[in-house]
Design an enzyme around this catalytic site. Sequence first.
Site, PDB file in Angstrom:
ATOM      1  N   GLY A 158       0.704  -1.104  -0.028  1.00  0.00           N
ATOM      2  CA  GLY A 158       0.138  -0.119  -0.295  1.00  0.00           C
ATOM      3  C   GLY A 158       0.238   1.306  -0.215  1.00  0.00           C
ATOM      4  O   GLY A 158       1.811   1.383   0.414  1.00  0.00           O
ATOM      5  N   ASN A 159       0.238   2.004   0.548  1.00  0.00           N
ATOM      6  CA  ASN A 159       1.106   3.641   0.177  1.00  0.00           C
ATOM      7  C   ASN A 159       0.196   4.891   1.245  1.00  0.00           C
ATOM      8  O   ASN A 159      -0.833   4.408   1.943  1.00  0.00           O
ATOM      9  CB  ASN A 159       1.156   4.349  -0.855  1.00  0.00           C
ATOM     10  CG  ASN A 159      -0.234   4.295  -1.496  1.00  0.00           C
ATOM     11  OD1 ASN A 159      -1.116   5.792  -1.071  1.00  0.00           O
ATOM     12  ND2 ASN A 159      -0.303   3.851  -2.544  1.00  0.00           N
ATOM     13  N   ASN A 160       1.119   5.938   1.440  1.00  0.00           N
ATOM     14  CA  ASN A 160       0.691   6.591   2.720  1.00  0.00           C
ATOM     15  C   ASN A 160      -0.430   7.507   2.594  1.00  0.00           C
ATOM     16  O   ASN A 160      -1.008   7.737   3.108  1.00  0.00           O
ATOM     17  CB  ASN A 160       1.684   7.406   3.434  1.00  0.00           C
ATOM     18  CG  ASN A 160       2.555   6.669   4.073  1.00  0.00           C
ATOM     19  OD1 ASN A 160       2.178   6.332   4.741  1.00  0.00           O
ATOM     20  ND2 ASN A 160       3.692   7.399   4.390  1.00  0.00           N
ATOM     21  N   SER A 161      -1.013   7.343   1.224  1.00  0.00           N
ATOM     22  CA  SER A 161      -2.373   8.551   0.981  1.00  0.00           C
ATOM     23  C   SER A 161      -3.493   8.224   1.571  1.00  0.00           C
ATOM     24  O   SER A 161      -3.740   7.050   1.941  1.00  0.00           O
ATOM     25  CB  SER A 161      -2.605   8.541  -0.887  1.00  0.00           C
ATOM     26  OG  SER A 161      -3.567   9.329  -1.155  1.00  0.00           O
ATOM     27  N   ALA A 193      -3.588   7.598  -5.192  1.00  0.00           N
ATOM     28  CA  ALA A 193      -1.794   6.820  -5.540  1.00  0.00           C
ATOM     29  C   ALA A 193      -2.789   5.265  -5.873  1.00  0.00           C
ATOM     30  O   ALA A 193      -2.713   5.036  -4.690  1.00  0.00           O
ATOM     31  CB  ALA A 193      -1.133   7.174  -4.933  1.00  0.00           C
TER      32      ALA A 193
END
Length: 394
Positions: A203-206, A270
């Site tokens: 995943g990512n931090n968005s 993102a």
Amino acid sequence: MLKKNIALYVTGGIAAYKSVILLRELIKLNLEVQVVMTSNATKFVTPLTFSTLSKKQVLFDYNLNSAGVDHVELAQWTDLAIIAPATANFIGKMANGIADDFASTSLMAIKNEKKYVFPAMNDEMLNNPVTQRNIQRLKDDNMQIFNSEYGFLAEGYKANGRMMEPQKIINTLFYQNNELSGKKILITAGGTREKIDPVRFIGNNSSGKMGYALADYANEQGADVTLISANSKLEKINGVTTIDVETSDELYNEISNNFANCDVLIMSAAVSDFKPQKYTDQKIKKDKNINSINIELEKTNDILKYFGTHKNNNQIVVGFAAETNDILKNAEKKLKEKNVDMLVLNDVSKKNIGFNSDDNKVTILFKNQDYVETEVMKKTEIAKVILEQLKKIS
Ligand code: CTP
């Protein structure tokens, strides 16, 4: 301003309090407003509130001392009649020609093209086929009926049925030339998660803050907004249709379902560039004999590129770019390769702005090689800049 004399019909629902704010906004626009209330509406808000703000006596009954025909005089005076809130009962009366009080009688004498109806009621009442039939009948009879919105109802839960927010009513009625009014805008927000096993993902931090700020402002400007939200924890926005997704495949599918019908796609989510080649449906255990494992990744769909290259001539596609180096050069390349009309460039090498933060600083690039640079600003302000720029190319 084209229309001058406004008759504001307030009927008996809890949303009547919002009509006080609506009245104040109408007065700010220098419009003459005559408020008409049903007797049930007066149980929710006192007529004195409306008469003080409009500087006119509220009409809610026949004036027995009047020499004229009050309801017909009001109808002749009216350039535009706003019925807000419109209850299920009042909509039923309008749909069936019932004129049994001052409000319904005077409305009957007004041409249907001048009537703008803003329903507000409990979701079950709204979904009742009888109400839906009545709403359809008003549309068939040439009245303008606007959808009520999703959000907190007086009953304490979230559902459809809230009256459209006053500022949005104003934008919808009086700023039709506003390039966003009535536009169907599809916005993606948040960050995708690609599942590895039942408990792990890439995943990512968005946070979704940028996409939500865009949805909020576009909605306020009268656009018809659908927000596809990937794993964001932010509060849903009243008046915006929100679809929750998790993975890039789900995001792609939901955009596919909505793209043909939209005027603008804004890809602020993102999206993961890779996903595990296979999903392990049981938790991957650590084996004491193994010190490392490999997870084979495969490319996800480049969603922006797909829709950028499959849009029709009337559709606008806006992309985002997250860059750490050679930022302008890379962004220009993305703009071309993904065939987008506008690209919002984030320099993600900078600390404290961008991902997960309330602030950001962006450069907006256009097809004709123009670009606009912002200062560090709140994302809510950046959203306004982006959408104001979008208006210029719409
Ligand atoms: N995007 C997309 N589908 C992907 C990856 C990205 O639609 N699989 C979209 C993003 O929503 C964004 C734009 O493409 O609007 C650019 O994303 P970015 O991460 O900056 O670039 P990538 O295309 O992923 O390229 P790279 O990672 O090589 O910079």
